[in-house]
Design a protein around this motif. Structure first.
Motif, mmCIF file in Angstrom:
data_model
loop_
_atom_site.group_PDB
_atom_site.id
_atom_site.type_symbol
_atom_site.label_atom_id
_atom_site.label_comp_id
_atom_site.label_asym_id
_atom_site.label_seq_id
_atom_site.Cartn_x
_atom_site.Cartn_y
_atom_site.Cartn_z
ATOM 1 N N ASN A 51 -19.236 28.420 12.837
ATOM 2 C CA ASN A 51 -18.960 29.698 13.240
ATOM 3 C C ASN A 51 -17.602 29.452 14.098
ATOM 4 O O ASN A 51 -17.518 30.175 15.177
ATOM 5 C CB ASN A 51 -19.886 30.585 14.204
ATOM 6 N N ALA A 53 -14.322 30.244 12.509
ATOM 7 C CA ALA A 53 -13.213 30.742 11.423
ATOM 8 C C ALA A 53 -12.076 30.920 11.962
ATOM 9 O O ALA A 53 -10.931 30.587 11.372
ATOM 10 C CB ALA A 53 -14.064 32.116 10.819
ATOM 11 N N ASP A 82 -20.560 32.776 9.673
ATOM 12 C CA ASP A 82 -19.172 33.491 9.483
ATOM 13 C C ASP A 82 -18.576 33.063 8.392
ATOM 14 O O ASP A 82 -18.911 32.593 7.330
ATOM 15 C CB ASP A 82 -18.576 33.526 10.790
ATOM 16 N N GLU A 83 -17.183 33.208 8.285
ATOM 17 C CA GLU A 83 -16.270 32.801 7.113
ATOM 18 C C GLU A 83 -15.735 31.271 7.205
ATOM 19 O O GLU A 83 -15.150 30.843 6.517
ATOM 20 C CB GLU A 83 -15.108 33.897 6.925
ATOM 21 N N THR A 84 -16.374 30.756 8.078
ATOM 22 C CA THR A 84 -15.852 29.237 8.289
ATOM 23 C C THR A 84 -16.091 28.572 6.950
ATOM 24 O O THR A 84 -15.045 28.028 6.595
ATOM 25 C CB THR A 84 -16.669 28.476 9.371
ATOM 26 N N ASP A 86 -16.248 29.657 3.647
ATOM 27 C CA ASP A 86 -14.932 30.150 2.749
ATOM 28 C C ASP A 86 -13.829 29.526 3.193
ATOM 29 O O ASP A 86 -12.879 29.240 2.256
ATOM 30 C CB ASP A 86 -15.052 31.761 3.078
ATOM 31 N N LEU A 87 -13.273 29.409 4.460
ATOM 32 C CA LEU A 87 -11.895 28.974 4.514
ATOM 33 C C LEU A 87 -11.893 27.637 4.281
ATOM 34 O O LEU A 87 -11.045 26.971 3.926
ATOM 35 C CB LEU A 87 -11.746 29.222 6.266
#
Length: 369
Positions: A51, A53, A82-84, A86-87
Protein backbone atom coordinates in the motif's frame (compact mmCIF):
# COMPACT_ATOMS: atom_id res chain seq x y z
CA UNK A 1 25.93 8.55 53.11
CA UNK A 2 23.33 8.14 50.35
CA UNK A 3 24.40 11.39 48.69
CA UNK A 4 28.02 10.23 48.75
CA UNK A 5 27.06 6.99 47.00
CA UNK A 6 25.05 8.91 44.40
CA UNK A 7 27.98 11.27 43.86
CA UNK A 8 30.39 8.45 43.09
CA UNK A 9 27.76 6.79 40.94
CA UNK A 10 27.49 10.04 38.97
CA UNK A 11 31.26 10.06 38.44
CA UNK A 12 31.03 6.47 37.15
CA UNK A 13 28.18 7.44 34.81
CA UNK A 14 30.22 10.30 33.30
CA UNK A 15 33.15 7.90 32.87
CA UNK A 16 30.90 5.42 31.04
CA UNK A 17 29.59 8.21 28.82
CA UNK A 18 33.17 9.26 28.04
CA UNK A 19 33.97 5.66 27.11
CA UNK A 20 31.09 5.54 24.65
CA UNK A 21 31.35 9.01 23.07
CA UNK A 22 35.13 9.38 22.89
CA UNK A 23 36.47 5.81 22.80
CA UNK A 24 33.74 3.90 20.95
CA UNK A 25 31.84 6.45 18.86
CA UNK A 26 35.08 8.13 17.81
CA UNK A 27 35.68 5.16 15.51
CA UNK A 28 33.04 6.78 13.33
CA UNK A 29 32.96 10.42 14.43
CA UNK A 30 36.68 11.16 14.08
CA UNK A 31 37.32 9.45 10.75
CA UNK A 32 36.62 10.60 7.20
CA UNK A 33 34.25 8.70 4.94
CA UNK A 34 36.14 6.31 2.69
CA UNK A 35 35.22 6.09 -0.97
CA UNK A 36 34.67 2.55 -2.14
CA UNK A 37 36.38 1.09 -5.16
CA UNK A 38 34.05 1.29 -8.18
CA UNK A 39 32.70 -2.12 -9.10
CA UNK A 40 30.97 -3.51 -12.15
CA UNK A 41 29.30 -6.40 -10.37
CA UNK A 42 25.65 -6.96 -11.36
CA UNK A 43 23.23 -5.79 -8.65
CA UNK A 44 19.65 -6.64 -7.73
CA UNK A 45 17.92 -3.67 -6.07
CA UNK A 46 15.07 -4.98 -3.93
CA UNK A 47 12.03 -2.96 -2.84
CA UNK A 48 9.13 -4.41 -0.86
CA UNK A 49 5.90 -2.41 -0.84
CA UNK A 50 2.52 -2.74 0.81
CA UNK A 51 0.00 0.00 0.00
CA UNK A 52 2.69 2.47 -1.06
CA UNK A 53 1.22 3.75 -4.34
CA UNK A 54 2.08 7.39 -3.75
CA UNK A 55 5.66 6.66 -2.71
CA UNK A 56 6.56 4.18 -5.45
CA UNK A 57 5.54 6.67 -8.12
CA UNK A 58 8.49 8.77 -6.98
CA UNK A 59 10.92 5.99 -6.08
CA UNK A 60 10.93 3.67 -9.09
CA UNK A 61 11.95 6.26 -11.73
CA UNK A 62 14.80 7.38 -9.47
CA UNK A 63 16.00 3.79 -9.19
CA UNK A 64 15.70 3.24 -12.94
CA UNK A 65 17.85 6.34 -13.58
CA UNK A 66 20.77 5.16 -11.46
CA UNK A 67 24.18 5.54 -13.10
CA UNK A 68 25.31 1.92 -12.95
CA UNK A 69 26.19 -0.48 -15.78
CA UNK A 70 24.18 -3.57 -14.86
CA UNK A 71 21.33 -3.84 -12.36
CA UNK A 72 17.79 -5.07 -12.03
CA UNK A 73 15.01 -3.73 -9.84
CA UNK A 74 12.98 -6.36 -8.00
CA UNK A 75 9.63 -4.86 -7.01
CA UNK A 76 7.71 -6.90 -4.46
CA UNK A 77 4.02 -6.21 -4.01
CA UNK A 78 2.99 -7.60 -0.64
CA UNK A 79 -0.73 -8.10 -1.29
CA UNK A 80 -1.46 -4.37 -1.52
CA UNK A 81 -5.06 -3.20 -1.48
CA UNK A 82 -4.36 0.14 -3.20
CA UNK A 83 -2.92 0.88 -6.68
CA UNK A 84 0.63 -0.27 -5.84
CA UNK A 85 0.42 -3.42 -7.96
CA UNK A 86 -1.05 -1.52 -10.92
CA UNK A 87 1.83 0.94 -10.79
CA UNK A 88 4.38 -1.87 -10.53
CA UNK A 89 2.90 -3.57 -13.58
CA UNK A 90 3.06 -0.29 -15.51
CA UNK A 91 6.70 0.22 -14.50
CA UNK A 92 7.49 -3.36 -15.51
CA UNK A 93 6.31 -2.56 -19.02
CA UNK A 94 8.19 0.76 -19.07
CA UNK A 95 11.59 -0.46 -17.84
CA UNK A 96 13.21 -3.63 -19.17
CA UNK A 97 15.27 -4.25 -16.02
CA UNK A 98 12.30 -4.48 -13.63
CA UNK A 99 11.17 -7.80 -12.23
CA UNK A 100 7.82 -7.96 -10.43
CA UNK A 101 7.11 -10.35 -7.57
CA UNK A 102 3.46 -10.64 -6.53
CA UNK A 103 2.82 -11.92 -3.02
CA UNK A 104 -0.60 -13.36 -2.25
CA UNK A 105 -2.06 -13.38 1.24
CA UNK A 106 -0.72 -16.44 3.06
CA UNK A 107 -2.45 -17.52 6.25
CA UNK A 108 0.79 -18.71 7.85
CA UNK A 109 2.68 -15.50 7.01
CA UNK A 110 -0.09 -12.95 6.70
CA UNK A 111 1.18 -9.39 6.79
CA UNK A 112 4.78 -10.51 7.32
CA UNK A 113 7.26 -8.41 5.36
CA UNK A 114 9.96 -11.04 5.89
CA UNK A 115 8.00 -13.60 3.89
CA UNK A 116 7.57 -11.13 1.03
CA UNK A 117 11.26 -10.18 1.12
CA UNK A 118 12.29 -13.84 1.08
CA UNK A 119 10.33 -14.39 -2.13
CA UNK A 120 11.95 -11.32 -3.65
CA UNK A 121 15.46 -12.39 -2.67
CA UNK A 122 14.91 -15.83 -4.16
CA UNK A 123 13.59 -14.26 -7.36
CA UNK A 124 16.56 -11.88 -7.70
CA UNK A 125 18.77 -12.73 -10.66
CA UNK A 126 22.04 -11.51 -9.18
CA UNK A 127 24.09 -12.59 -6.17
CA UNK A 128 24.69 -9.05 -4.89
CA UNK A 129 21.64 -7.39 -3.37
CA UNK A 130 20.86 -3.78 -2.41
CA UNK A 131 17.81 -2.84 -0.33
CA UNK A 132 15.70 0.22 0.28
CA UNK A 133 12.13 0.78 1.46
CA UNK A 134 9.23 1.87 -0.69
CA UNK A 135 8.86 5.15 1.21
CA UNK A 136 12.53 6.09 0.62
CA UNK A 137 14.49 7.54 -2.28
CA UNK A 138 18.22 7.80 -3.05
CA UNK A 139 19.84 11.21 -2.75
CA UNK A 140 21.71 10.84 -6.05
CA UNK A 141 22.02 8.68 -9.16
CA UNK A 142 25.30 7.41 -7.68
CA UNK A 143 23.59 5.48 -4.88
CA UNK A 144 24.14 1.99 -6.34
CA UNK A 145 27.72 2.82 -7.31
CA UNK A 146 28.56 4.16 -3.85
CA UNK A 147 27.00 1.33 -1.87
CA UNK A 148 28.34 -1.50 -4.04
CA UNK A 149 31.78 0.11 -4.07
CA UNK A 150 32.29 -1.23 -0.53
CA UNK A 151 31.70 -4.84 -1.50
CA UNK A 152 34.93 -6.85 -1.50
CA UNK A 153 35.76 -10.53 -1.45
CA UNK A 154 35.57 -10.41 2.36
CA UNK A 155 33.00 -7.62 2.85
CA UNK A 156 29.68 -9.14 1.87
CA UNK A 157 27.44 -6.85 3.96
CA UNK A 158 27.35 -3.07 3.54
CA UNK A 159 25.53 -0.77 5.99
CA UNK A 160 24.36 2.59 4.67
CA UNK A 161 22.67 5.66 6.11
CA UNK A 162 18.91 6.13 5.85
CA UNK A 163 18.16 9.78 6.64
CA UNK A 164 14.90 11.63 7.16
CA UNK A 165 13.78 14.75 5.33
CA UNK A 166 14.02 18.08 7.13
CA UNK A 167 10.79 19.86 8.04
CA UNK A 168 11.37 23.53 8.73
CA UNK A 169 10.07 24.75 12.07
CA UNK A 170 9.25 21.26 13.40
CA UNK A 171 10.80 20.38 16.77
CA UNK A 172 9.58 16.78 16.43
CA UNK A 173 11.48 16.54 13.15
CA UNK A 174 14.68 17.61 14.91
CA UNK A 175 14.13 14.96 17.60
CA UNK A 176 13.58 12.26 14.95
CA UNK A 177 16.67 13.26 12.99
CA UNK A 178 18.77 13.52 16.15
CA UNK A 179 17.76 10.00 17.15
CA UNK A 180 18.59 8.79 13.63
CA UNK A 181 21.98 10.49 13.89
CA UNK A 182 22.69 8.93 17.30
CA UNK A 183 21.58 5.48 16.16
CA UNK A 184 23.72 5.65 13.01
CA UNK A 185 26.73 6.85 15.01
CA UNK A 186 26.34 3.81 17.23
CA UNK A 187 25.89 1.11 14.61
CA UNK A 188 28.56 2.56 12.31
CA UNK A 189 31.04 2.81 15.20
CA UNK A 190 30.41 -0.71 16.46
CA UNK A 191 30.68 -2.05 12.90
CA UNK A 192 34.05 -0.31 12.59
CA UNK A 193 35.10 -2.04 15.82
CA UNK A 194 34.15 -5.43 14.39
CA UNK A 195 30.88 -5.77 16.31
CA UNK A 196 28.06 -4.90 13.86
CA UNK A 197 24.71 -5.24 15.60
CA UNK A 198 22.14 -3.63 13.30
CA UNK A 199 21.44 -1.89 10.01
CA UNK A 200 18.44 -0.13 8.52
CA UNK A 201 16.36 -1.56 5.68
CA UNK A 202 16.15 1.91 4.18
CA UNK A 203 19.73 1.50 2.99
CA UNK A 204 21.74 -1.71 3.21
CA UNK A 205 23.28 -4.38 1.00
CA UNK A 206 24.34 -7.99 1.28
CA UNK A 207 25.08 -11.05 -0.81
CA UNK A 208 22.60 -13.86 -1.21
CA UNK A 209 25.09 -16.25 0.34
CA UNK A 210 24.87 -14.34 3.64
CA UNK A 211 21.09 -14.61 3.56
CA UNK A 212 21.08 -18.36 3.05
CA UNK A 213 24.00 -18.94 5.44
CA UNK A 214 21.80 -17.91 8.37
CA UNK A 215 18.64 -19.48 6.89
CA UNK A 216 17.27 -16.08 5.98
CA UNK A 217 14.71 -14.81 8.47
CA UNK A 218 13.69 -18.24 9.73
CA UNK A 219 15.04 -17.78 13.26
CA UNK A 220 12.86 -14.70 13.78
CA UNK A 221 10.14 -15.13 11.16
CA UNK A 222 7.40 -14.96 13.81
CA UNK A 223 8.53 -11.45 14.75
CA UNK A 224 6.88 -8.95 12.42
CA UNK A 225 9.87 -6.58 12.49
CA UNK A 226 13.61 -7.15 12.26
CA UNK A 227 14.10 -7.89 8.56
CA UNK A 228 17.00 -5.43 8.76
CA UNK A 229 18.44 -5.13 12.28
CA UNK A 230 17.83 -8.71 13.44
CA UNK A 231 19.28 -10.04 10.20
CA UNK A 232 22.45 -7.96 10.60
CA UNK A 233 22.63 -8.90 14.29
CA UNK A 234 22.67 -12.53 13.25
CA UNK A 235 24.70 -12.44 10.02
CA UNK A 236 27.14 -9.55 10.54
CA UNK A 237 30.62 -9.89 12.00
CA UNK A 238 33.94 -8.07 12.00
CA UNK A 239 35.10 -9.82 8.85
CA UNK A 240 32.12 -9.53 6.53
CA UNK A 241 30.64 -6.09 7.31
CA UNK A 242 31.55 -2.71 5.80
CA UNK A 243 29.99 0.72 6.20
CA UNK A 244 29.22 3.41 3.62
CA UNK A 245 28.32 6.99 4.54
CA UNK A 246 29.36 9.15 1.60
CA UNK A 247 26.78 11.84 0.87
CA UNK A 248 25.91 10.31 -2.50
CA UNK A 249 25.03 7.02 -0.80
CA UNK A 250 22.29 8.40 1.49
CA UNK A 251 18.63 7.59 1.14
CA UNK A 252 15.88 9.84 2.46
CA UNK A 253 12.35 9.19 3.63
CA UNK A 254 9.53 11.30 5.02
CA UNK A 255 9.55 11.35 8.84
CA UNK A 256 6.54 11.06 11.09
CA UNK A 257 4.79 14.36 11.66
CA UNK A 258 2.71 13.35 14.70
CA UNK A 259 4.23 12.43 18.06
CA UNK A 260 1.97 9.38 18.54
CA UNK A 261 3.00 7.92 15.17
CA UNK A 262 6.68 8.38 15.98
CA UNK A 263 6.16 6.99 19.49
CA UNK A 264 4.58 3.81 18.07
CA UNK A 265 7.44 3.49 15.59
CA UNK A 266 9.92 3.65 18.46
CA UNK A 267 7.97 1.00 20.33
CA UNK A 268 8.46 -1.38 17.41
CA UNK A 269 12.19 -0.69 17.27
CA UNK A 270 12.67 -1.22 21.01
CA UNK A 271 10.68 -4.47 21.00
CA UNK A 272 12.89 -5.83 18.22
CA UNK A 273 16.12 -4.93 20.05
CA UNK A 274 15.12 -7.32 22.84
CA UNK A 275 16.09 -10.15 20.48
CA UNK A 276 19.66 -8.98 19.82
CA UNK A 277 22.67 -11.00 20.92
CA UNK A 278 23.53 -10.82 24.62
CA UNK A 279 26.55 -8.51 24.24
CA UNK A 280 24.63 -6.10 22.01
CA UNK A 281 21.74 -5.88 24.46
CA UNK A 282 24.22 -5.28 27.27
CA UNK A 283 26.15 -2.47 25.57
CA UNK A 284 22.96 -0.75 24.37
CA UNK A 285 21.36 -1.15 27.79
CA UNK A 286 24.44 0.22 29.55
CA UNK A 287 24.52 3.24 27.26
CA UNK A 288 20.86 4.15 27.73
CA UNK A 289 20.96 3.53 31.48
CA UNK A 290 23.94 5.86 31.72
CA UNK A 291 21.98 8.44 29.68
CA UNK A 292 19.04 8.25 32.07
CA UNK A 293 21.18 8.37 35.21
CA UNK A 294 23.06 11.34 33.80
CA UNK A 295 19.77 13.24 33.88
CA UNK A 296 18.56 12.06 37.29
CA UNK A 297 21.66 12.05 39.48
CA UNK A 298 22.78 15.69 39.07
CA UNK A 299 19.24 16.90 39.79
CA UNK A 300 19.32 15.07 43.13
CA UNK A 301 22.86 16.13 44.00
CA UNK A 302 22.38 19.78 43.06
CA UNK A 303 19.08 20.01 44.90
CA UNK A 304 21.09 19.32 48.10
CA UNK A 305 24.07 21.37 46.86
CA UNK A 306 26.23 18.29 47.41
CA UNK A 307 29.70 18.79 45.88
CA UNK A 308 28.00 21.19 43.49
CA UNK A 309 31.19 22.58 41.98
CA UNK A 310 32.41 19.11 40.99
CA UNK A 311 28.95 18.07 39.81
CA UNK A 312 28.60 21.17 37.60
CA UNK A 313 32.13 20.65 36.25
CA UNK A 314 31.33 17.05 35.34
CA UNK A 315 28.09 18.17 33.68
CA UNK A 316 29.96 20.68 31.55
CA UNK A 317 32.71 18.18 30.73
CA UNK A 318 30.20 15.56 29.62
CA UNK A 319 28.27 17.98 27.40
CA UNK A 320 31.54 19.17 25.89
CA UNK A 321 32.85 15.77 24.82
CA UNK A 322 29.47 14.42 23.72
CA UNK A 323 28.78 17.60 21.71
CA UNK A 324 32.15 17.26 19.97
CA UNK A 325 31.66 13.58 19.18
CA UNK A 326 28.09 13.88 17.91
CA UNK A 327 28.85 17.19 16.21
CA UNK A 328 31.52 15.57 14.07
CA UNK A 329 29.17 12.70 13.25
CA UNK A 330 26.43 15.21 12.39
CA UNK A 331 28.77 16.90 9.94
CA UNK A 332 29.39 13.63 8.12
CA UNK A 333 25.68 12.80 7.96
CA UNK A 334 24.51 16.33 7.06
CA UNK A 335 22.55 16.78 10.30
CA UNK A 336 24.43 19.72 11.84
CA UNK A 337 21.33 21.78 12.54
CA UNK A 338 19.99 19.33 15.15
CA UNK A 339 23.07 19.90 17.30
CA UNK A 340 22.06 23.51 17.97
CA UNK A 341 19.31 22.14 20.22
CA UNK A 342 21.31 19.19 21.52
CA UNK A 343 20.75 19.35 25.32
CA UNK A 344 16.99 19.93 24.98
CA UNK A 345 16.52 17.28 22.28
CA UNK A 346 18.55 14.75 24.26
CA UNK A 347 16.47 15.41 27.38
CA UNK A 348 13.18 14.84 25.51
CA UNK A 349 14.52 11.76 23.73
CA UNK A 350 15.73 10.09 26.93
CA UNK A 351 12.37 10.62 28.64
CA UNK A 352 10.58 9.31 25.54
CA UNK A 353 12.75 6.18 25.50
CA UNK A 354 11.90 5.59 29.15
CA UNK A 355 8.21 5.99 28.36
CA UNK A 356 8.52 3.57 25.42
CA UNK A 357 10.19 0.91 27.59
CA UNK A 358 7.51 1.18 30.26
CA UNK A 359 4.68 1.10 27.70
CA UNK A 360 6.11 -1.99 25.98
CA UNK A 361 6.00 -3.85 29.29
CA UNK A 362 2.21 -3.72 29.25
CA UNK A 363 1.29 -3.99 25.57
CA UNK A 364 2.78 -5.19 22.28
CA UNK A 365 3.41 -2.74 19.44
CA UNK A 366 1.82 -3.23 16.00
CA UNK A 367 4.13 -4.12 13.06
CA UNK A 368 4.10 -3.98 9.20
CA UNK A 369 1.04 -2.69 7.49
Amino acid sequence: MILTVLFYLFIAVVAIQFLYYIVFFSKFSFYKAQKGTPKRIPISVIVCAKNEAENVQKLVPLLAEQDYPEFEIVLIDDASSDETLDLFEAFEKQYSNIKLVKVENNEAFWGNKKFALTLGIKAAKYEYLLFTDADCYPTSNQWIKEMTGHYTQQKTIVLGYGAYEKIKGSFLNKIIRFETLLTATQYFAWAKMGKPYMGVGRNMAYKKEEFFRVRGFMDHMKLRSGDDDLFINQAGNGTNTAICYTTESFTYSAPKTKFNAWFNQKRRHVSTAQHYKGFDKFQLGLFYCSQLLFLILPIILLSFQFQWIIVCSLLGFRYLFSWISLGLAAGKLKEKDVMYFYPVIEFVLILTQLNVSITNLFSKPVHWK
